[in-house]
Design a protein around this motif. Structure first.
Motif, mmCIF file in Angstrom:
data_model
loop_
_atom_site.group_PDB
_atom_site.id
_atom_site.type_symbol
_atom_site.label_atom_id
_atom_site.label_comp_id
_atom_site.label_asym_id
_atom_site.label_seq_id
_atom_site.Cartn_x
_atom_site.Cartn_y
_atom_site.Cartn_z
ATOM 1 N N UNK A 156 19.950 108.191 175.216
ATOM 2 C CA UNK A 156 18.693 108.257 174.466
ATOM 3 C C UNK A 156 18.785 107.388 173.219
ATOM 4 N N UNK A 157 19.890 107.525 172.491
ATOM 5 C CA UNK A 157 20.059 106.757 171.266
ATOM 6 C C UNK A 157 20.142 105.262 171.493
ATOM 7 N N UNK A 158 20.727 104.849 172.606
ATOM 8 C CA UNK A 158 20.913 103.418 172.857
ATOM 9 C C UNK A 158 19.721 102.767 173.552
ATOM 10 N N UNK A 159 18.908 103.558 174.258
ATOM 11 C CA UNK A 159 17.823 102.985 175.064
ATOM 12 C C UNK A 159 16.429 103.191 174.480
ATOM 13 N N UNK A 160 16.279 104.100 173.531
ATOM 14 C CA UNK A 160 14.933 104.476 173.066
ATOM 15 C C UNK A 160 14.802 104.314 171.552
ATOM 16 N N UNK A 161 14.816 103.088 171.051
ATOM 17 C CA UNK A 161 14.787 102.882 169.595
ATOM 18 C C UNK A 161 13.476 103.285 168.939
ATOM 19 N N UNK A 162 12.393 103.422 169.710
ATOM 20 C CA UNK A 162 11.088 103.760 169.152
ATOM 21 C C UNK A 162 10.799 105.254 169.205
ATOM 22 N N UNK A 163 11.764 106.044 169.674
ATOM 23 C CA UNK A 163 11.536 107.469 169.893
ATOM 24 C C UNK A 163 11.134 108.191 168.606
ATOM 25 N N UNK A 164 10.073 109.004 168.704
ATOM 26 C CA UNK A 164 9.593 109.782 167.568
ATOM 27 C C UNK A 164 9.731 111.283 167.788
ATOM 28 N N UNK A 165 9.760 111.711 169.045
ATOM 29 C CA UNK A 165 9.832 113.140 169.351
ATOM 30 C C UNK A 165 10.862 113.395 170.441
ATOM 31 N N UNK A 166 11.745 114.376 170.207
ATOM 32 C CA UNK A 166 12.758 114.757 171.184
ATOM 33 C C UNK A 166 12.798 116.274 171.300
ATOM 34 N N UNK A 167 12.706 116.762 172.539
ATOM 35 C CA UNK A 167 12.832 118.201 172.784
ATOM 36 C C UNK A 167 13.891 118.394 173.860
ATOM 37 N N UNK A 168 14.923 119.124 173.512
ATOM 38 C CA UNK A 168 16.024 119.418 174.430
ATOM 39 C C UNK A 168 16.062 120.916 174.638
ATOM 40 N N UNK A 169 15.649 121.362 175.825
ATOM 41 C CA UNK A 169 15.570 122.782 176.145
ATOM 42 C C UNK A 169 16.800 123.207 176.943
ATOM 43 N N UNK A 170 17.159 124.476 176.876
ATOM 44 C CA UNK A 170 18.181 124.993 177.789
ATOM 45 C C UNK A 170 17.550 125.312 179.129
ATOM 46 N N UNK A 171 18.348 125.277 180.184
ATOM 47 C CA UNK A 171 17.818 125.614 181.498
ATOM 48 C C UNK A 171 17.331 127.057 181.519
ATOM 49 N N UNK A 172 18.057 127.958 180.852
ATOM 50 C CA UNK A 172 17.656 129.367 180.776
ATOM 51 C C UNK A 172 18.030 129.891 179.396
ATOM 52 N N UNK A 173 17.088 129.909 178.436
ATOM 53 C CA UNK A 173 17.408 130.326 177.067
ATOM 54 C C UNK A 173 17.794 131.783 176.934
ATOM 55 N N UNK A 174 17.512 132.595 177.960
ATOM 56 C CA UNK A 174 17.792 134.025 177.860
ATOM 57 C C UNK A 174 19.122 134.411 178.508
ATOM 58 N N UNK A 175 19.805 133.465 179.126
ATOM 59 C CA UNK A 175 21.091 133.748 179.770
ATOM 60 C C UNK A 175 22.219 133.380 178.821
#
Length: 627
Positions: free
Chosen positions: A388-407
């Protein structure tokens, strides 16, 4: 102008602000003809700006009143539909929010309230010309959807986000009766999915649809009906289908959608493909305007290259439903140089690692082998973020979710290393939602230095109360560095082991903060007091599982009437404290939710405080006590 909507004289209006002095003085600010002033004000889109304009003078108040076409209501109990109708007689579009945000985490009972039907009953009389309705966290029944479809003849746009109480039968009514519908957007709702027959209810003559999103529905739909609908709607700009639509079918749909700007695909599984990969290389060749892509359920390396031809134009890529490994993500992002927004889930133990784990587990279950495997998973997760850091220099928004936040047993494959890599390569980053299992103060300080333009910073360390895992110190300095460096910060969510020092930093430096979310943090009442006294623009404060009590709650007596809402659950607040707040500020609605009606320990386990010009609500269920 509609002759039935006769304008009142200036002296007839109910003032929302005391002007003081000679009333004529306020009207000397501007003597534009009414139609000119209304035309000018109609060009203002921001509801905040329009509210400010209405406070200038009586003339502008009335011009804004009559020129307003859209109203945003952030809390359906902050005002009544009758008051809205009396204030704005020409509304065409309504955005209405209901339940508190913590309902997303199952902290608000389903039958809490926020029923849209009373609003529709009033609107059908006052706004029969209503065209758009956008609901979030509202209770919506099939009867309400049928009422909407049959009572607003010119209705055009319906958006339902995180709503519940309805089924696909309600969608049948919308499809059958809304002859001018341009938008049907169904996202993340608690819907009773009775089948996909509702898509067949659009009349054969229906051609107006521009936005169709049913990605969150599970049932199979009639592809024949869907294809006919899409082929008739020549102005379709947004199409998001569910995972039951195959690549074969998607290819056929795209032939009819040359104007698409947003696409949500179906499944990318190999088993549903009838022909070779080469047949799909030109799938997106007809979509010259595509800038948003989502879906990609169960994508495999074999078919992922199908989307490469469309990647150069993409500004938003949502991979929340795609089970990609880091090497696949890297190859994909290499083609996405224009990305501004990126969402994806981190799936732990990706397929290759899972296979290795199963083999090793059969041979030996020693702790060392398992730890080694987890380290591999970490490297894979952070490697994807390095891409992401090397390929998306114009990135303004990033959301990284867990596959299961309750586990809590799942080991999340990203660390502070990946986050730092993103911040180094994406200096324009301004919005981040990042779930991880570990973090350090030094890493967050580096991130703040690399990306000082953050407006939204939401860091969720998933183990409650976890310190800096290297130094074992609290995470106070991490969030202190964010609020010091990021002066434009409007929304902040904090986590990890935090003392009152974090809240002292927030109160001192976060002068533009509007929303703060806190969980499992703080040392004493001082923490909350720092925030309430220091954050002058604060609108929403959400707190759970913190040691804040009555002193903290009452320290906001002078603040709450300028805020939208306060939520506190599993804190140290008592019924006495809530009663004192209600007595001192009668214009606030102070609601206490009781999990167990038989429990009378004096604690206020869930407290919801909000300002309202409509007074206490009349539909509160028995477990909600309004003080």
């Amino acid at each position: 102008m509609d002759p039935n909507l006769k304008k009142p004289k200036l002296v007839d209006r109910v003032d929302s602000v005391a002007t003081g002095g000679d009333p004529c003085e306020s009207t000397r600010v501007c003597r534009f003809p009414d139609d000119v002033l209304e035309r000018v004000l109609s060009l203002i889109d921001s509801h905040k700006d329009r509210s400010s304009v209405s406070l200038v003078c009586k003339e502008w108040y009335n011009a804004e009143r009559w020129s307003r076409r859209h109203v945003f209501i952030g809390n359906c109990y902050s005002v009544s539909p009758e008051i809205v109708a009396a204030r704005f007689p020409r509304i065409r579009s309504v955005t209405l929010k209901g339940k508190p945000r913590f309902s997303d985490f199952n902290l608000v009972p389903e039958d809490w309230g926020a029923d849209v039907h009373p609003w529709l009953c009033v609107f059908s009389t006052v706004y029969p010309f209503l065209e758009e309705l956008r609901l979030k966290r509202m209770a919506v029944s099939d009867e309400s959807l049928e009422f909407l479809a049959t009572n607003f003849k010119g209705f055009k746009a319906l958006s339902l986000l995180s709503c519940d109480g309805f089924s696909t039968d309600g969608l049948k009514a919308i499809a059958t009766h809304c002859k001018n519908l341009t938008e049907l957007d169904i996202q993340e709702n608690g819907i009773d999915d009775l089948g996909g027959h509702w898509l067949s209810c659009f009349p054969e003559s229906f051609t107006s649809l521009e936005i169709l999103n049913f990605a969150s529905l599970n049932s199979e739909v009639s592809f024949d009906a869907l294809e006919k609908l899409v082929s008739r709607c020549k102005s379709l700009r947004v199409l998001k289908v569910n995972r039951n639509i195959s690549l074969d079918q998607l290819q056929k749909l795209l032939l009819h959608c040359p104007l698409l700007t947003e696409l949500g695909t179906g499944t990318f599984m190999q088993e549903v493909i009838s022909g070779p990969v080469t047949e799909f290389k030109n799938m997106f060749s007809n979509c010259k305007n595509l800038v948003t892509l989502s879906g990609l359920w169960d994508a495999t390396p074999l078919y992922l290259p199908v989307i490469y031809t469309a990647c150069a134009r993409l500004t938003f890529l949502n991979l929340s439903y795609a089970t990609l490994r880091s090497d696949e993500l890297t190859n994909l992002l290499y083609h996405c140089k224009s990305l501004r927004r990126l969402w994806f889930d981190i799936y732990t133990l990706p397929s290759k690692c899972a296979l290795v784990f199963e083999i090793l587990e059969c041979k030996e279950k020693e702790k060392g082998i398992m730890v080694t495997l987890f380290k591999i998973s970490d490297e894979i997760g952070d490697k994807g973020l390095e891409a992401v850091g090397s390929c998306c220099p114009l990135l303004e928004e990033l959301r990284v979710f867990p596959a299961d936040p309750f586990d809590q047993e799942i080991f999340l494959g990203v660390t502070e290393s990946g986050f730092v890599s993103v911040s180094r390569g994406c200096p324009k980053l301004r919005y981040v939602l990042y779930f991880c299992r570990q973090m350090t103060n030094a890493a967050v300080a580096t991130i703040a230095q690399n990306c000082p333009d953050f407006t939204h910073f939401r860091l969720c360390i998933m183990n409650p109360g976890q310190p800096d895992y290297l130094t074992k110190e609290p995470m106070d300095e991490a969030f202190g560095s964010i609020v010091k460096a990021c002066t434009k910060l409007q929304r902040l969510a904090i986590s990890g082991l935090l003392t009152d020092r974090t809240f002292e930093y927030i109160g001192k430096y976060a002068k533009n903060l509007e929303t703060l979310s806190v969980a499992f943090a703080g040392s004493s009442d001082l923490g909350m007091e720092y925030v309430l006294k220091g954050c002058m623009k604060l609108k929403k404060l959400e707190i759970r599982d913190c040691p804040f009590g009555n002193a903290a709650l009452l320290s906001g007596l002078t603040k709450y009437e300028s805020m939208r809402s306060l939520w506190m659950s599993a804190c140290n607040v008592t019924m006495n404290g809530c009663q004192m707040l209600a007595k001192e500020r009668p214009r606030l609605n102070v609601e206490v939710m009781r999990d167990d009606e038989g429990n009378d320990d004096g604690q206020a386990h869930k407290v919801y405080v909000y300002r309202s010009v409509a007074g206490p609500r009349k539909d509160a269920p028995p477990f909600v006590l309004t003080l």
